[in-house]
Design an enzyme around this catalytic site. Structure first.
Site, mmCIF file in Angstrom:
data_model
loop_
_atom_site.group_PDB
_atom_site.id
_atom_site.type_symbol
_atom_site.label_atom_id
_atom_site.label_comp_id
_atom_site.label_asym_id
_atom_site.label_seq_id
_atom_site.Cartn_x
_atom_site.Cartn_y
_atom_site.Cartn_z
ATOM 1 N N ASP A 90 0.997 -1.276 -0.106
ATOM 2 C CA ASP A 90 -0.081 0.037 -0.057
ATOM 3 C C ASP A 90 0.701 1.288 0.058
ATOM 4 O OD1 ASP A 90 -1.738 2.325 0.769
ATOM 5 O OD2 ASP A 90 -3.222 0.579 1.466
ATOM 6 N N SER A 140 -7.019 4.201 -1.687
ATOM 7 C CA SER A 140 -6.883 2.843 -1.995
ATOM 8 C C SER A 140 -7.903 2.184 -2.544
ATOM 9 C CB SER A 140 -6.257 2.226 -0.659
ATOM 10 O OG SER A 140 -4.831 2.645 -0.284
ATOM 11 N N GLU A 360 -1.378 -7.995 1.957
ATOM 12 C CA GLU A 360 -1.017 -6.303 1.692
ATOM 13 C C GLU A 360 0.142 -6.083 2.751
ATOM 14 O OE1 GLU A 360 -3.758 -3.920 3.492
ATOM 15 O OE2 GLU A 360 -3.192 -1.941 2.161
ATOM 16 N N HIS A 369 2.515 8.872 5.175
ATOM 17 C CA HIS A 369 1.410 9.598 5.622
ATOM 18 C C HIS A 369 2.098 10.513 6.804
ATOM 19 C CE1 HIS A 369 -1.786 9.079 2.722
ATOM 20 N NE2 HIS A 369 -2.007 7.977 3.175
#
Ligand SMILES: [Zn+2]
Length: 543
Positions: A90, A140, A360, A369
């Site tokens: 991700d 996402s 994932e 972030h």
């Protein structure tokens, strides 16, 4: 003699072209200059280093790579793949891959740049366009929807087509789109979902749930109108999964989304987030008589993969720990992404009809972030380790894809000397090309790091507030390689943002040859479908 030798060395490139890369080129050159006799023993040029094609390690390594790649040519027919493993990092943009490969190499005591992450050795790769149906830079939800359903949709929407409107329950009916995992279940294959994020977070959710709002993770997150209209929260959709015999493996974080608000979390004592009174963890074990539920590493390690056929693992209240904090930062203990992948494959491989597994690395995104490159890179290496497990455990008839949903505004900049610590300050080279003795400086004489962000919370440590100081800090005074260090950002924002450029996709196994060039993200579903004939197998199973 000397003059001729130099001419020969300079001529080697064209000689090599004539030789067609087959060998080091001495034969071609020999022919051209053979008349002089003296130059006949061209092989000597190799040993004395003048013929760089036979002595230069860069040249020879490149030639070896071409030789290997030329043996890659495959044109597997449709349906040749029995199994599919889809890895998604991700937020794992290309700059993240480059920095992580250097980081991993330097952890191993090497210069770093020459290192390769496990999947960087795959024979096929391509570039993936990640825009969503309504945003240039996506989140996402639409990106994972594209990967697992074959259609692009709008931001915030999970496995419902772009005919729907975000957060409007009534617009979802009839626009749900089938996922690869659902097709695999219908086909009688085994399936698995693994994430270090909450299992209800957008990326894993897109494999098993359909929702016009990615934030509807538990019923308490939903407006009453949506509940009244019959829309289901994401966690409940994992348990109420209607296809096949349900997912065999579901592991990640997000425990409280599966627990009623009348119960408290075993690790943190917080109340569950469900208003409907359902305890989805106990529902899992009552629904599957051969099922098990685990929530810490010790329980996970003791699972008998021969007798347990449906495993639910919820290892955190919310997201699982970052890999950098996993061993020392979690009281109850958590398995690594590689351990979860390994155990899942032990279970899924038992089905002769094949399997579909999605894994994932969910927190690369979160560290970015936060403007915290160290944790993002550590989690990228953890994903690479999980892929290595899959390479070792998966049979040859398995298509393995490794990709990302979107990128981040993360940069690798300046002119650091080769081998410079990737988290460190930029130290360039001196006039002779060797490492400089001082750090490179900006227009004000201040040093800077190689890694940085175009926006985000900016300079700081840990969870310190956004840095809105327009002056650059004097980084000589700070431990920029500390795991908590937050790289500088150009535009001050509470949270660093996604980026809109292409991500990479790597492929290995039957059908891998389809992964090449520049493709739309939704094509990846069609690659999996072509390779494993998911739709055809699902249709056949229904008849
Ligand atoms: Zn199943």
């Amino acid at each position: 003699m000397k003059l001729k030798a130099i001419v020969l060395a300079m001529m080697t490139l064209s000689a090599l072209t004539l030789a067609g890369c087959g060998s080091d080129g001495e034969k071609g050159a020999t022919g051209a200059t053979g008349a002089t006799g003296a130059d006949g023993s061209n092989g000597q040029d190799g040993t004395d280093g003048r013929d760089y094609t036979a002595a230069n390690e860069w040249f020879m390594a490149g030639q070896d790579a071409v030789t290997k790649a030329s043996g890659n040519s495959i044109s597997d027919s449709a349906g040749k793949a029995k199994n599919i493993i889809l890895f998604v990092g991700d937020g794992m943009g290309i700059s993240t891959l480059t920095a992580a490969r250097i980081y991993q190499g330097q952890q191993q005591g090497k210069s770093g740049e020459e290192n390769r992450l496990s999947f960087e050795t795959f024979p096929y790769s391509g570039l993936v366009k990640t825009y969503s149906a309504n945003q240039q830079t996506p989140d996402s939800a639409p990106t994972m929807t594209a990967i697992v359903t074959g259609v692009k949709t709008k931001d915030g929407i999970i496995s419902v087509s772009d005919a729907a409107v975000r957060d409007q329950c009534s617009t979802s009916t009839g626009h749900e789109v089938m996922t690869a995992l659902e097709l695999a279940e219908i086909a009688g294959m085994s399936t698995g979902i693994i994430s270090t994020a909450r299992l209800t977070h957008a990326t894993p959710a897109a494999t098993y749930a359909h929702s016009v709002e990615r934030n509807w993770e538990a019923d308490s997150d939903m407006p009453q109108a949506a509940l009244d209209a019959g829309c289901k929260d994401i966690a409940s959709q994992l348990i109420d999964f209607p296809y096949g015999d349900g997912p065999e493996v579901a592991m990640g974080g997000g425990r409280t989304y599966f627990m009623p608000n009348t119960e408290t979390d075993p690790e943190y004592g917080r109340a569950g987030r469900r208003n409907d009174g359902r305890d989805l963890t106990t529902e899992w074990t009552s629904k599957y008589s051969d099922g098990a539920y685990v929530w810490n590493r010790a329980q996970f390690m003791s699972v008998d993969t021969n007798s347990v056929k449906h495993l639910l693992g919820l290892f955190e209240n919310s997201h699982m720990q970052y890999e950098a904090d996993r061993v020392n930062g979690d009281g109850a203990g958590e398995p690594s992404l590689a351990e979860m992948t390994s155990r899942a494959l032990d279970m899924l491989k038992q089905n002769d009809s094949g399997y579909f597994l999605m894994v994932e690395g969910g927190r690369i995104d979160h560290a970015h972030h936060a403007g915290n490159a160290a944790r993002a890179l550590e989690d990228t290496v953890a994903l690479s380790d999980a892929v290595r497990v899959a390479i070792e455990k998966a049979d040859k008839d398995t298509l393995i894809l490794v990709t990302a949903d979107h990128s981040h505004v993360f940069t690798i900049a300046g002119y650091p000397v080769r081998g410079n610590p990737i988290l460190g300050l930029v130290r360039g080279v001196d006039a002779s090309g060797a490492a400089a003795t001082t750090y490179s400086t900006d227009s004000n004489g201040m040093p800077y790091t190689t890694l940085g962000y175009a926006n985000g919370p900016g300079f700081g440590f840990g969870s310190a507030a956004v840095n809105t100081d327009s002056n650059r800090p004097d980084l000589n005074l700070y431990a920029v390689t500390d795991v908590d260090y937050r790289q500088e950002a150009t535009v001050p924002l509470g949270s660093e943002t996604h980026a809109g450029e292409d991500v990479a996709v790597y492929a290995k196994g039957p059908g891998a040859q389809l992964v090449t060039g520049s493709v739309e993200q939704n094509m990846l579903f069609h690659v999996m479908n072509y390779a494993a004939n998911l739709v055809g197998r699902a249709e056949a199973a229904q008849n």
